[in-house]
Motif scaffolding. Sequence first.
Motif, PDB file in Angstrom:
ATOM      1  N   LYS A 350     -13.551  60.349  19.946  1.00  0.00           N
ATOM      2  CA  LYS A 350     -12.865  61.558  19.514  1.00  0.00           C
ATOM      3  C   LYS A 350     -11.661  61.915  20.373  1.00  0.00           C
ATOM      4  O   LYS A 350     -11.023  62.932  20.140  1.00  0.00           O
ATOM      5  N   GLY A 351     -11.364  61.111  21.374  1.00  0.00           N
ATOM      6  CA  GLY A 351     -10.168  61.350  22.164  1.00  0.00           C
ATOM      7  C   GLY A 351      -8.928  60.884  21.401  1.00  0.00           C
ATOM      8  O   GLY A 351      -8.988  60.488  20.241  1.00  0.00           O
ATOM      9  N   ILE A 352      -7.796  60.930  22.072  1.00  0.00           N
ATOM     10  CA  ILE A 352      -6.517  60.561  21.456  1.00  0.00           C
ATOM     11  C   ILE A 352      -6.027  59.254  22.059  1.00  0.00           C
ATOM     12  O   ILE A 352      -6.119  59.042  23.270  1.00  0.00           O
ATOM     13  N   ASP A 353      -5.516  58.405  21.218  1.00  0.00           N
ATOM     14  CA  ASP A 353      -4.997  57.126  21.675  1.00  0.00           C
ATOM     15  C   ASP A 353      -3.864  57.333  22.692  1.00  0.00           C
ATOM     16  O   ASP A 353      -3.034  58.231  22.551  1.00  0.00           O
ATOM     17  N   HIS A 354      -3.843  56.477  23.719  1.00  0.00           N
ATOM     18  CA  HIS A 354      -2.838  56.589  24.774  1.00  0.00           C
ATOM     19  C   HIS A 354      -1.418  56.526  24.207  1.00  0.00           C
ATOM     20  O   HIS A 354      -0.530  57.272  24.647  1.00  0.00           O
ATOM     21  N   ASP A 355      -1.180  55.631  23.256  1.00  0.00           N
ATOM     22  CA  ASP A 355       0.164  55.493  22.690  1.00  0.00           C
ATOM     23  C   ASP A 355       0.578  56.741  21.927  1.00  0.00           C
ATOM     24  O   ASP A 355       1.756  57.114  21.914  1.00  0.00           O
ATOM     25  N   THR A 356      -0.391  57.394  21.280  1.00  0.00           N
ATOM     26  CA  THR A 356      -0.081  58.626  20.561  1.00  0.00           C
ATOM     27  C   THR A 356       0.349  59.716  21.534  1.00  0.00           C
ATOM     28  O   THR A 356       1.331  60.431  21.309  1.00  0.00           O
ATOM     29  N   LEU A 357      -0.401  59.869  22.625  1.00  0.00           N
ATOM     30  CA  LEU A 357      -0.040  60.862  23.634  1.00  0.00           C
ATOM     31  C   LEU A 357       1.319  60.555  24.241  1.00  0.00           C
ATOM     32  O   LEU A 357       2.138  61.462  24.467  1.00  0.00           O
ATOM     33  N   ALA A 358       1.591  59.280  24.486  1.00  0.00           N
ATOM     34  CA  ALA A 358       2.889  58.900  25.046  1.00  0.00           C
ATOM     35  C   ALA A 358       4.018  59.194  24.064  1.00  0.00           C
ATOM     36  O   ALA A 358       5.103  59.648  24.465  1.00  0.00           O
TER      37      ALA A 358
END
Length: 545
Positions: A350-358
Amino acid sequence: MTDQTPEFPEPPRTAPTLPGPRSAPEAERHVPEPPTGTPPAASRRPSASSDRAAPAKGALPTARTAAAGQESDTAGRPLDLLGIGIGPFNLSLAALAHGVPGLRTAFYDRRPAFHWHPGLLIEGSTVQVPFLADLVTLADPASPWSFLGYLRACDRLFPFYVAERFHIERAEYDAYCRWVSERLPGLHFGHQVDSVRWNPERELFEVDFARVGADGEAESLGRVHARNVVVGVGTAPYVPEQLRPLAEAPAVPVVHSSDYLAHRERLLASDHLTVIGSGQSGAEVFLDLLRARPAGRERLAWLGRTPAFAPMEYSKLGLEHFTPDYTRYFHGLPERTRDELLPGQWQLHKGIDHDTLAAIHGELYRRTLDGGWPDVVLTPGVRIRTAGRFGSGTRRVELHLEHVQQGTRSRVTTDGAVLATGYRERSVDSLLAGLDASMERDASGRPCVDDEFRLVMDRGVRGAVYVQNAERHTHGVGAPDLGLAAWRSAVILNSLTRAGGWDEEPYRLPARTAFTTFGLDGDAGGRRGMRAGGGAVRTGELRHA
């Protein structure tokens, strides 16, 4: 759920990539005939009493035009397996069942055709699991229903090879599944299953269905008999109670993220927008809205209940929680331990993908290059206390907030909202009401599910009812994950054929799938008392007349 966890589960793990040419429209335009395929292995044969010939070598039939239920009534013979729902998981099961000679199957779905999260096919978003986690490959790499088989049929295999994409776009995964659904025999869309009950005299399940017309109303009724049933009805979008009056009011632009694309233009026309939900869907919607708004006039807010917009656990050893080894280990734990484990594992899915956050941070940073800050508010750690219209005769929405850690309260007035509040498993209680007296439940009233994905029934029901993506409480975080679809389907088919007298199980499954040993019981991978393909618990017999 604790305040440290997202309120509701997210859909299958996905992440947007940087915008680029989309391949899905090409797939939708050009869908040629399916390829020839590798025939089933010689050991995949029914017992000598089978009355159904194996498919012709190298051939894939086109979709059947027969009426639903014909598979079981032409000679008074019941189905070996009847599937309810045709999402990715039951589509996987149907594709692998097609490679088992002698197995009579049919699958029903109320929808007129296959579609996978159509409201979230945002441009550039990718399926976070690798393309190898298609419908069949991790159980049968030689299957003609693989993603690579789809690319070959569409004459796109070399472009895919040159593109070097390990994670495909979500729209392309949807196109692939539709390609399979339009060609695989035994799939009946536009048919709603209404009830399932056990007939002790015939020792069969009786399944009543209705053929659904274009207007969504039942046009005709039917009944089919089956020795075993598999329920794959999936999940439904969840809207928190305090937000339901707004979401149900047509004049107010408050929509669940599952319907985002259908309302995107209407939302973008609003002066101020709020995204609620700190999981992957919320991040994808926020990024898409941000990219569409002019610099300095973004007028966006993103609110989440988690203490941070946290990244998804994506380390290699962390991903071993999505292997059969961990699934078997989790199933062997006491019920109370399983319930305590699940909330703490939210960052696995349920977390957010690293690339999405970046990508979000990068988009925000670019908007500071000319001085000033974007007109955006990102606030984690808050919950929605109440919500309603702002004043009489207005379409504006007022959200009353409480900060979980501070204990402070505030309010936000907005012109529209996207509720990325996740999904909940659809209850099977109504559908299986005729079996309720025979169904065993745990201390929390949930159905008990054995190691081969069967509902645990009393001895009066000799057939098996399997479930797909309704067993997170018994099998862990991998239940809704696409990467375990083919393995679970193979476990179910091995279970059926083992009970039905096949010479060998149709699919050879690995004895070990993770480097991590999850238990201290002396059995690597936590496989105590379980065979690689499942257990030896009773299942419905397959009788071949």
